[in-house]
Design a protein around this motif. Structure first.
Motif, PDB file in Angstrom:
ATOM      1  N   LEU A 159      90.640  36.664  58.373  1.00  0.00           N
ATOM      2  CA  LEU A 159      91.850  36.317  57.639  1.00  0.00           C
ATOM      3  C   LEU A 159      92.862  37.456  57.691  1.00  0.00           C
ATOM      4  O   LEU A 159      92.506  38.612  57.439  1.00  0.00           O
ATOM      5  N   PRO A 160      94.134  37.167  57.998  1.00  0.00           N
ATOM      6  CA  PRO A 160      95.175  38.199  57.895  1.00  0.00           C
ATOM      7  C   PRO A 160      95.304  38.664  56.445  1.00  0.00           C
ATOM      8  O   PRO A 160      94.901  37.945  55.522  1.00  0.00           O
ATOM      9  N   MET A 161      95.839  39.852  56.236  1.00  0.00           N
ATOM     10  CA  MET A 161      95.947  40.400  54.888  1.00  0.00           C
ATOM     11  C   MET A 161      96.726  39.464  53.953  1.00  0.00           C
ATOM     12  O   MET A 161      96.381  39.314  52.774  1.00  0.00           O
ATOM     13  N   MET A 168      92.674  35.491  47.279  1.00  0.00           N
ATOM     14  CA  MET A 168      92.162  36.217  46.138  1.00  0.00           C
ATOM     15  C   MET A 168      92.864  35.787  44.852  1.00  0.00           C
ATOM     16  O   MET A 168      92.237  35.569  43.811  1.00  0.00           O
ATOM     17  N   LEU A 169      94.181  35.627  44.917  1.00  0.00           N
ATOM     18  CA  LEU A 169      94.930  35.203  43.737  1.00  0.00           C
ATOM     19  C   LEU A 169      94.564  33.774  43.338  1.00  0.00           C
ATOM     20  O   LEU A 169      94.497  33.441  42.151  1.00  0.00           O
ATOM     21  N   ASP A 170      94.334  32.934  44.324  1.00  0.00           N
ATOM     22  CA  ASP A 170      93.918  31.563  44.045  1.00  0.00           C
ATOM     23  C   ASP A 170      92.587  31.559  43.294  1.00  0.00           C
ATOM     24  O   ASP A 170      92.403  30.859  42.298  1.00  0.00           O
ATOM     25  N   PRO A 203      91.744  42.973  47.196  1.00  0.00           N
ATOM     26  CA  PRO A 203      91.978  43.196  48.621  1.00  0.00           C
ATOM     27  C   PRO A 203      91.674  44.640  49.001  1.00  0.00           C
ATOM     28  O   PRO A 203      91.931  45.556  48.220  1.00  0.00           O
ATOM     29  N   GLN A 204      91.113  44.843  50.177  1.00  0.00           N
ATOM     30  CA  GLN A 204      90.811  46.179  50.656  1.00  0.00           C
ATOM     31  C   GLN A 204      91.936  46.698  51.543  1.00  0.00           C
ATOM     32  O   GLN A 204      92.823  45.967  51.951  1.00  0.00           O
ATOM     33  N   SER A 272     102.339  36.220  46.017  1.00  0.00           N
ATOM     34  CA  SER A 272     101.526  36.376  47.228  1.00  0.00           C
ATOM     35  C   SER A 272     102.362  36.114  48.468  1.00  0.00           C
ATOM     36  O   SER A 272     102.096  36.643  49.541  1.00  0.00           O
ATOM     37  N   ILE A 273     103.413  35.282  48.328  1.00  0.00           N
ATOM     38  CA  ILE A 273     104.295  35.005  49.458  1.00  0.00           C
ATOM     39  C   ILE A 273     105.301  36.151  49.632  1.00  0.00           C
ATOM     40  O   ILE A 273     105.508  36.658  50.723  1.00  0.00           O
TER      41      ILE A 273
END
Length: 276
Positions: A159-161, A168-170, A203-204, A272-273
């Motif tokens: 998955l792209p960042m 993650m937010l979902d 997120p890492q 997130s967008i």
């Protein structure tokens, strides 16, 4: 009861499940991104050993009614005892609808779901969402809950960042909504709290300024939730543009408690967008 499959020993559990229910043919619902993942190559190995794979990929995010119809038509031409859905919420929802409208009895088809993102929850629910004439339609049926789910953590490596952040937010929103649900139990709230506070959802490789702000927003949100759930997000800090902040105050209802999930979800998804 739903079966949870693990990817260990080169997908040994999955292979047994496929052998038991596929009748030698699986109906694969997936997008093009699935071709990059480890399990896709494993399926190709099974194909070389004689497994027939009928693939359906004629759908887009927020799938349409026409895509479901096309999928059902293709499924009916080549019946299979097993539908394998690999992808995000769209792929899983399409597969659910294909099973429901296939014309076969529910127990005659097994649905194996492999989510490739985190947070949609489609692999665990009796709901599917499709669009007809631009209008959102919700399909609800107990028989479309996947019979088995393959959780393979390796899919998140692809998955792209941006998609990691959105997923993650979902997942975080689902955890919060579950916690304050009127149907929650002590057990579900314990699981919800774990989902909200688990460090692994963060997120890492947060390296640039945008990611650091994103990390700060999420960390602040989690802190407010733990510190005072009755005033959850009474003041939510959201960057309007890079380096610029504004306060967002959810509407007050009943006895003054600010409890509105929809603005929260909207804020998370908006951010997130914008943070991409």
């Amino acid at each position: 009861k739903q079966i949870l499959l693990e990817p260990f020993d080169n997908y040994a559990e999955v292979d047994k499940y496929i052998e038991k229910y596929s009748d030698g043919t699986i109906f694969l619902v997936c997008g093009k991104s699935f071709e990059k993942m480890r399990f896709y190559f494993h399926l190709q190995e099974l194909k070389e050993k004689g497994l027939e794979i009928v693939r359906f990929s004629d759908f887009h995010p927020n799938p349409s009614y026409d895509s479901v119809v096309a999928g059902v038509e293709k499924f009916r031409k080549k019946h299979s005892g097993l539908i394998l859905a690999a992808g995000g919420g769209s792929a899983l929802d399409v597969a659910k609808c294909i099973k429901l409208y296939s014309g076969k009895l529910p127990h005659e088809i097994k649905l194996l779901a492999m989510p490739t993102t985190a947070g949609t929850g489609s692999e665990a629910t009796k709901f599917a969402v499709i669009y007809r004439d631009g209008e959102k339609q919700s399909v609800t049926d107990e028989n479309i809950i996947p019979d088995a789910v393959l959780f393979d953590p390796s899919v998140l490596d692809y998955l792209p960042m941006y998609h990691r952040k959105a997923a993650m937010l979902d997942a975080l929103c689902h955890g919060i909504e579950s916690f304050w649900s009127v149907n929650s139990t002590e057990e579900s709230q314990a699981l919800s709290e774990k989902a909200i506070t688990e460090k692994s959802i963060m997120p890492q490789r947060m390296t640039d300024k945008t990611d650091l702000k994103f990390n700060f927003i999420v960390s602040s949100s989690i802190f407010v939730f733990i510190a005072n759930p009755l005033e959850l997000f009474s003041s939510f800090i959201l960057p309007k543009k890079y380096g610029e902040f504004r306060l967002y105050n959810p509407p007050t209802i009943n006895n003054g408690l600010r409890f509105s999930s929809l603005p929260l979800i909207s804020l998370f998804r908006t951010f997130s967008i914008s943070s991409n």
